[in-house]
Design a protein around this motif. Sequence first.
Motif, mmCIF file in Angstrom:
data_model
loop_
_atom_site.group_PDB
_atom_site.id
_atom_site.type_symbol
_atom_site.label_atom_id
_atom_site.label_comp_id
_atom_site.label_asym_id
_atom_site.label_seq_id
_atom_site.Cartn_x
_atom_site.Cartn_y
_atom_site.Cartn_z
ATOM 1 N N UNK A 60 0.834 -1.200 0.000
ATOM 2 C CA UNK A 60 0.000 0.000 0.000
ATOM 3 C C UNK A 60 0.868 1.248 0.000
ATOM 4 N N UNK A 61 0.456 2.232 -0.764
ATOM 5 C CA UNK A 61 1.102 3.540 -0.790
ATOM 6 C C UNK A 61 0.069 4.558 -0.321
ATOM 7 N N UNK A 62 0.156 4.937 0.937
ATOM 8 C CA UNK A 62 -0.839 5.818 1.540
ATOM 9 C C UNK A 62 -0.142 7.015 2.176
ATOM 10 N N UNK A 63 -0.127 8.165 1.483
ATOM 11 C CA UNK A 63 0.562 9.329 2.057
ATOM 12 C C UNK A 63 -0.005 9.766 3.394
ATOM 13 N N UNK A 64 -1.295 9.537 3.620
ATOM 14 C CA UNK A 64 -1.890 9.957 4.878
ATOM 15 C C UNK A 64 -1.362 9.110 6.038
ATOM 16 N N UNK A 65 -1.115 7.832 5.813
ATOM 17 C CA UNK A 65 -0.661 6.949 6.889
ATOM 18 C C UNK A 65 0.844 7.024 7.110
ATOM 19 N N UNK A 66 1.634 7.139 6.043
ATOM 20 C CA UNK A 66 3.084 7.042 6.193
ATOM 21 C C UNK A 66 3.802 8.364 5.947
ATOM 22 N N UNK A 67 3.110 9.375 5.444
ATOM 23 C CA UNK A 67 3.766 10.633 5.101
ATOM 24 C C UNK A 67 4.173 10.656 3.639
ATOM 25 N N UNK A 68 3.943 11.772 2.978
ATOM 26 C CA UNK A 68 4.217 11.875 1.546
ATOM 27 C C UNK A 68 5.689 11.641 1.235
ATOM 28 N N UNK A 69 6.578 12.000 2.159
ATOM 29 C CA UNK A 69 8.015 11.866 1.900
ATOM 30 C C UNK A 69 8.466 10.409 1.861
ATOM 31 N N UNK A 70 7.633 9.477 2.330
ATOM 32 C CA UNK A 70 8.023 8.066 2.331
ATOM 33 C C UNK A 70 7.471 7.294 1.136
ATOM 34 N N UNK A 71 6.627 7.909 0.309
ATOM 35 C CA UNK A 71 5.983 7.180 -0.775
ATOM 36 C C UNK A 71 7.006 6.656 -1.775
ATOM 37 N N UNK A 72 7.874 7.513 -2.275
ATOM 38 C CA UNK A 72 8.874 7.070 -3.257
ATOM 39 C C UNK A 72 9.849 6.050 -2.666
ATOM 40 N N UNK A 73 10.391 6.271 -1.458
ATOM 41 C CA UNK A 73 11.274 5.248 -0.873
ATOM 42 C C UNK A 73 10.588 3.904 -0.660
ATOM 43 N N UNK A 74 9.327 3.910 -0.195
ATOM 44 C CA UNK A 74 8.610 2.650 0.002
ATOM 45 C C UNK A 74 8.330 1.969 -1.336
ATOM 46 N N UNK A 75 8.002 2.759 -2.349
ATOM 47 C CA UNK A 75 7.797 2.181 -3.673
ATOM 48 C C UNK A 75 9.086 1.542 -4.184
ATOM 49 N N UNK A 76 10.202 2.241 -4.056
ATOM 50 C CA UNK A 76 11.473 1.694 -4.518
ATOM 51 C C UNK A 76 11.829 0.392 -3.827
ATOM 52 N N UNK A 77 11.528 0.317 -2.536
ATOM 53 C CA UNK A 77 11.783 -0.919 -1.791
ATOM 54 C C UNK A 77 10.925 -2.060 -2.315
ATOM 55 N N UNK A 78 9.630 -1.808 -2.500
ATOM 56 C CA UNK A 78 8.727 -2.864 -2.942
ATOM 57 C C UNK A 78 8.904 -3.257 -4.385
ATOM 58 N N UNK A 79 9.407 -2.323 -5.218
ATOM 59 C CA UNK A 79 9.556 -2.596 -6.647
ATOM 60 C C UNK A 79 10.921 -3.167 -6.995
ATOM 61 N N UNK A 80 11.793 -3.323 -6.017
ATOM 62 C CA UNK A 80 13.146 -3.807 -6.295
ATOM 63 C C UNK A 80 13.109 -5.156 -7.006
ATOM 64 N N UNK A 81 13.794 -5.234 -8.126
ATOM 65 C CA UNK A 81 13.868 -6.472 -8.899
ATOM 66 C C UNK A 81 12.745 -6.668 -9.893
ATOM 67 N N UNK A 82 11.737 -5.808 -9.889
ATOM 68 C CA UNK A 82 10.616 -5.950 -10.824
ATOM 69 C C UNK A 82 10.918 -5.207 -12.122
ATOM 70 N N UNK A 83 10.416 -5.739 -13.216
ATOM 71 C CA UNK A 83 10.542 -5.073 -14.513
ATOM 72 C C UNK A 83 9.288 -4.297 -14.881
#
Length: 618
Positions: free
Chosen positions: A62-85
Amino acid sequence: MITAQPRLVVSAPASGHGKTAIAVGLLAAMAARGIPTAGFKVGPDHTDAAYLGLASGRPGRNLDPRLVGAQRIAPLFGHGASGAQLSVIEGAMGLFDSLTGQPEVDGTAAVAAALRAPVALVVDVAAMGHSLAALVHGFRMFDEMVHLGGVILNRVASPRHEQMLRSALDDIGMPVLGALRRGDLPNVLPSRTHGLVPVAHRSVEAARAVRRLGEAVARSLDLDRLMALANSAPSLPGPLWTPAEAAGDPAETRPLVALAGGPGAPYTYVETAELLTAAGAEVVVVDPLRDESLPPGTRALVVGSGLPEGYAEELSANRRLCADVARFARDGWPVVAEGVALPWLGRELDGRPMCGVLDITGSTGEQTVAGYREATAPGTSVLAPAGARITGYKQHRAVVTPRAGAAPAWTWSGGNPEGFVWRQVHASQLGLHWAAAPEIAKRLVAAAIAGPAKPSGPAGQMPGPQMPTPQVSGPVPQLAGPAPQLAGPAPQLAGPAPQLGGPGQPMPMSGPRPRPVQDSISGPLPGGPAPSGPPSDPAPTTGPVPGMFPPEGPGGMSPPPGPAFGMPPADAAGPGMSPGHGPLPQRPGGAMPNGGPIHGTPDTGPDARPPSDVPISS
């Protein structure tokens, strides 16, 4: 650092256009081609994220700026997308909608802009003609920070209808990425009343639904063109989010923490398991619907808010696990319960017996209570120190009586206290995303290592948590440093951080371990007056309680001054700045990044909170 990562946002003008089925089908179709994929859901929806994960073969996130803060969206996405094409991000509601009325903060468009991801707009065209061009043109021009890369036509009536729609979109230069006729997209996903349980249990029904959606999308959409659009996303600078860095140094002792879920998915956000593992825990899954006991050696239990309320009968029928959880909690071991886990810990729900840890009863109401809450911890618990603040999300129909105990779990402005803190039990209907406050995992692991909280006070009196509950004054306590010491020796925090398996791998399981269990359960239950037996905890006082804030209005609590629990320091980024990204361009007329004259400027005052009691549509 986040490098070039092919990504695509699947959104729609509103709910009900078919974006969930198409996002799931797109991931399944690409995975069938052998392309490593990753699925994400905008907002707090556990169910859609689980099906996106099932289609991609790795945990959905989940990418939820309200729950985790907008500044964490890109870092969390990068973590979850690692290795995906290919990463597919499914939006929530319409592209420019927001539950909170602040789409520039937490809408799908805001997430797409933060990730610099192109958008594929799914439109139900069953009753549309040339007006489709006006609709799409408006969506393309509304926000210059959002790149609308193409349209997917859903529920096309006939070949002639499709040709008319394609011609209309060609006139405005908008690519058509595929067209599905009426009936092409099968309505096969299990009912949302089942939540993510079919995925957690790896049911045949869920797997078949994902496969059929993948086949439908592969027949009707231009997969090569969609892949090219995803590849057009620019590089995304900035650091990756990593559980090890967020949780800090792990403990040398590895306590076993039971996390509610199934072999296919946990009943919480995936980052919870990763943070617990990084903090030094050995995470093992326990299924409240099937398993009849906690795993041997369990030293802490976490039941997240993803468990659907519709399974109250199955929870009640599992009497052996209910008894084991009751012994575990009364022995003083840490228990964190969210959502339906709160009434599960009570005496009964809709007349069905539950665990009996708390002296509360629950009944299912007619209306769904849903919304974000800016919550404050009125006292110190295993989860947070007194005065800590964090944003959570709740969605439930069960009404618990009483609503809170002598030591509530949370308070928020304009509402009554909610939940229960007793010994090392922290239970409420508010669900948290631990990536916003990784310190929670560290505190829970420290509590698991320290062992049970022992009763104190006069004989027969059931105590609260064995940690001090100080009066709160001045700034809000921060959890950036080591967790407060619990009962017993402090754990040594050293050594490398153990990691979960790679994408798609199950969480580590454990072998048998001895666990001290008392032979009997005795003593009153916290929460309210017991129908029989010894007296329960005292009723909440009317005046200020030690460690709590003075009431503000009927039953309300004033949040303390100072920064919020789990949030970055105020100087992490100035106005118009994104940490690690530099200045963000502004929309015309916008007073803040990714804000515009139509969206307006959000209220960021200390008491700002979004509208509540409104369900989120997928």
